[in-house]
Write a protein that holds these residues in place. Structure first.
Motif, PDB file in Angstrom:
ATOM      1  N   UNK A 197     -37.049  35.191 -23.279  1.00 45.27           N
ATOM      2  CA  UNK A 197     -35.951  35.510 -23.484  1.00 45.27           C
ATOM      3  C   UNK A 197     -36.141  36.567 -23.148  1.00 45.27           C
ATOM      4  N   UNK A 198     -35.153  37.414 -22.718  1.00 44.92           N
ATOM      5  CA  UNK A 198     -34.962  38.692 -22.917  1.00 44.92           C
ATOM      6  C   UNK A 198     -34.090  39.134 -23.092  1.00 44.92           C
ATOM      7  N   UNK A 199     -33.177  40.308 -24.008  1.00 40.63           N
ATOM      8  CA  UNK A 199     -31.827  40.493 -24.622  1.00 40.63           C
ATOM      9  C   UNK A 199     -31.540  42.041 -24.798  1.00 40.63           C
ATOM     10  N   UNK A 200     -30.174  42.078 -23.567  1.00 42.36           N
ATOM     11  CA  UNK A 200     -29.878  43.774 -24.037  1.00 42.36           C
ATOM     12  C   UNK A 200     -28.437  43.538 -23.965  1.00 42.36           C
ATOM     13  N   UNK A 201     -27.630  44.603 -23.705  1.00 42.33           N
ATOM     14  CA  UNK A 201     -26.147  44.844 -24.438  1.00 42.33           C
ATOM     15  C   UNK A 201     -25.384  46.061 -23.580  1.00 42.33           C
ATOM     16  N   UNK A 202     -24.669  45.352 -22.520  1.00 45.40           N
ATOM     17  CA  UNK A 202     -23.850  45.858 -22.002  1.00 45.40           C
ATOM     18  C   UNK A 202     -22.590  45.907 -21.975  1.00 45.40           C
ATOM     19  N   UNK A 203     -22.238  47.594 -22.006  1.00 43.95           N
ATOM     20  CA  UNK A 203     -20.443  47.670 -22.146  1.00 43.95           C
ATOM     21  C   UNK A 203     -19.931  46.018 -23.095  1.00 43.95           C
ATOM     22  N   UNK A 204     -20.226  46.044 -24.383  1.00 40.72           N
ATOM     23  CA  UNK A 204     -20.096  45.331 -25.422  1.00 40.72           C
ATOM     24  C   UNK A 204     -20.152  43.981 -24.640  1.00 40.72           C
ATOM     25  N   UNK A 205     -20.557  43.204 -24.140  1.00 49.63           N
ATOM     26  CA  UNK A 205     -20.863  41.766 -23.240  1.00 49.63           C
ATOM     27  C   UNK A 205     -23.191  41.759 -24.182  1.00 49.63           C
ATOM     28  N   UNK A 206     -23.091  40.615 -24.941  1.00 53.91           N
ATOM     29  CA  UNK A 206     -24.387  40.259 -25.110  1.00 53.91           C
ATOM     30  C   UNK A 206     -25.341  39.868 -24.356  1.00 53.91           C
ATOM     31  N   UNK A 207     -26.179  39.994 -23.460  1.00 57.52           N
ATOM     32  CA  UNK A 207     -27.363  39.256 -22.014  1.00 57.52           C
ATOM     33  C   UNK A 207     -27.686  38.750 -21.977  1.00 57.52           C
ATOM     34  N   UNK A 208     -28.829  37.520 -22.052  1.00 59.23           N
ATOM     35  CA  UNK A 208     -29.542  36.696 -22.442  1.00 59.23           C
ATOM     36  C   UNK A 208     -30.161  36.169 -20.882  1.00 59.23           C
ATOM     37  N   UNK A 209     -31.400  36.682 -21.090  1.00 56.30           N
ATOM     38  CA  UNK A 209     -32.156  36.428 -19.040  1.00 56.30           C
ATOM     39  C   UNK A 209     -33.691  34.996 -19.717  1.00 56.30           C
ATOM     40  N   UNK A 210     -33.473  34.440 -19.170  1.00 59.74           N
ATOM     41  CA  UNK A 210     -34.681  33.044 -19.207  1.00 59.74           C
ATOM     42  C   UNK A 210     -34.791  32.559 -17.938  1.00 59.74           C
ATOM     43  N   UNK A 211     -36.275  31.969 -17.762  1.00 58.36           N
ATOM     44  CA  UNK A 211     -36.720  31.326 -16.594  1.00 58.36           C
ATOM     45  C   UNK A 211     -36.148  29.971 -17.170  1.00 58.36           C
TER      46      UNK A 211
END
Length: 528
Positions: A197-211
């Motif tokens: 898991x890697x998490x960022x926040x961009x323009x008010x939205x949370x994004x979680x990236x996973x393999x």
């Protein structure tokens, strides 16, 4: 006149230097589980190095092409004697998947070693500068493949495992009671691996990236993304990268990062056999609010334009003449080192490695010094003085992994011999204790002079070349003799080392302590 001007413009274009490009893999070396952040015009990256010490290397770059190691989050781990190869080992364990963040004027790193400890298995460390020094801020329970995340209001969270999250106290020293929960549930096509898991926040939205590993023909892997505007609401999912590359079947696990100009890039690793897990660089295109990784066809590109031109050429594997009184940051020890058994000052300009523990094989040898091998081809060589070895001592140079090709200088009584051998270690499942080492001596040469021996290993990781290593020795540094296995196959085995092959310099005793070798230099080059 117009035709003449067009011809002149074409001529000028031919005379201009060709524009440089960034070639993928961006780092053709073992740099798994990356996390990348940006501070101003500088990118900082951390990676997994498991049983190597110091650990959690911090690398920096201005252009997402040229990287150099500038520090480590920790010098050693001491929760278990296994980190010092006592009562077992930590091969394939140790530090995994460190998360790197900057918040409230400080850098933060979170990692969870895969070897138990009495004080909690997740470390949160902090530093004023990415280069360090780093200090331990707190210890928490184990969180697998976790990422630390600070919300806009400063609230800290940990996202981990397979869609799990929790809130931390403001001082980052405890989990808020009742905050642990799943933020998404597996879908029908997510029955296999789902982690990193890697998490960022961009323009008010949370994004979680996973393999993700798809149970479909080929069992391929991909990078997926979950998003939401409210941490307590439902998360939706899409696939953001599903691409083979360079003759290998998939690319997956990593993160995305922005530039000062607002562009975004994906830094995602790819399993590449004996060299390990290499890093690819791709553009990120925001489409319908999703960070789609890859070119216009959704694929990892072979080349990209450089982010910044004319940056100094740097690398994470480096030559060394050992003229400094301190060991360079490009080196890592296999397990915790024994400080008093090595010196850069007793013989200035040389690295002295002393025997300090009687062991019977390379895989239990303390103070083995390593650097990554790199593709497409690389060459490493050492110059070593073995005249102070004692009876039973073993020293040399290796393409080191669970299966290793090894150049060993052995002293038996008053005789010295150089052997090229193939060695394979067997480990217990729980303790990672060395149970046996299968050693096959392929070729041996008797040595009559040992004050200056040149040893060389060439690595070839080009697709289709079977990750071949070839071994050489010289008595004068000019005339080289190939020895032993031709095109020895280097292998990646997640059940043992779980790492790419390393150059390794070693010296150990099988009978009594007190001998040593002096290494004059380590020569290195990447062959494009």
């Amino acid at each position: 006149m117009k035709r003449n001007l067009l011809a002149l413009a074409a001529l000028l274009l031919l005379l201009l230097p060709a524009r440089a490009t960034v070639k993928n893999p961006m780092l053709w070396a073992d740099v798994p589980d990356p996390d990348v952040i940006r501070m101003g015009d500088t990118f900082y990256m951390v990676s997994t190095t498991m049983h190597l010490m110091p650990g959690a290397p911090i690398m920096k770059s201005k252009d997402l092409e040229n990287w150099q190691t500038v520090g480590y989050v920790f010098d050693r781990l001491t929760d278990s004697p296994k980190y010092a190869m006592q009562e077992g080992t930590v091969y394939g364990r140790g530090q995994w998947a460190t998360s790197l963040k900057y918040h409230d004027g400080r850098f933060w790193a979170l990692f969870a070693p895969n070897e138990g400890g009495p004080m909690g298995q997740t470390y949160i460390c902090t530093a004023e500068k990415a280069e360090g020094p780093w200090t331990i801020h707190s210890r928490l329970r184990h969180f697998h493949d976790a990422t630390l995340f600070f919300d806009d209001d400063g609230t800290p969270y940990i996202f981990y495992g397979t869609g799990e999250m929790c809130q931390l106290s403001r001082d980052l020293k405890s989990v808020v009671e009742g905050s642990t929960r799943h933020y998404f549930q597996r879908e029908d096509d997510e029955r296999g691996l789902l982690e990193g898991t890697r998490v960022i926040k961009h323009r008010g939205t949370y994004y979680a990236l996973l393999i993700s590993q798809v149970f479909a023909p080929g069992h391929h892997r991909r990078e997926v993304c979950y998003r939401t505007k409210d941490l307590n609401a439902r998360w939706e999912k899409t696939v953001i990268l599903e691409s083979d590359f360079g003759g290998f079947p998939y690319v997956g696990q990593g993160t995305i990062v922005d530039t000062e100009d607002g562009d975004w890039y994906g830094i995602i690793f790819q399993d590449r056999g004996g060299v390990g897990r290499v890093l690819t660089l791709s553009p990120v295109r925001w489409i319908d609010g999703w960070p789609m990784i890859g070119d216009e066809n959704g694929r990892v590109p072979e080349t990209m334009r450089p982010l910044v031109s004319n940056q100094p050429k740097t690398g994470i594997t480096c030559a060394d003449d050992f003229s400094s009184p301190d060991l360079g940051l490009h080196w890592q020890w296999n397990h915790n080192p024994i400080d008093e058994a090595c010196s850069l000052t007793e013989r200035p300009g040389f690295l002295r490695l002393k025997t300090n523990r009687v062991v019977q094989n390379l895989y239990l040898a303390p103070n083995t010094l390593t650097q990554r091998m790199e593709g497409p081809q690389c060459r490493g060589a050492i110059v070593v003085d073995c005249s102070q070895m004692k009876d039973g001592d073993r020293a040399g140079f290796s393409a080191f992994n669970g299966d290793s090709g090894v150049l060993t200088i052995k002293r038996n009584g008053k005789k010295y011999v150089l052997e090229m051998s193939e060695q394979s270690v067997q480990l217990t499942e729980r303790e990672k204790a060395v149970t046996s080492v299968d050693e096959t001596v392929v070729e041996a040469v008797e040595l009559t002079s040992v004050r200056q021996i040149f040893l060389r290993i060439d690595g070839d990781f080009q697709p289709g070349h079977n990750d071949a290593a070839n071994f050489y020795y010289s008595l004068d540094g000019q005339e080289w003799h190939q020895i032993g296995t031709k095109n020895y196959r280097m292998q990646f085995d997640y059940r043992r080392f779980f790492m790419g092959t390393k150059f390794a310099i070693f010296c150990y005793a099988t009978k009594k302590k007190g001998g040593y070798i002096d290494v004059d230099r380590f020569d290195y080059q990447v062959i494009e």
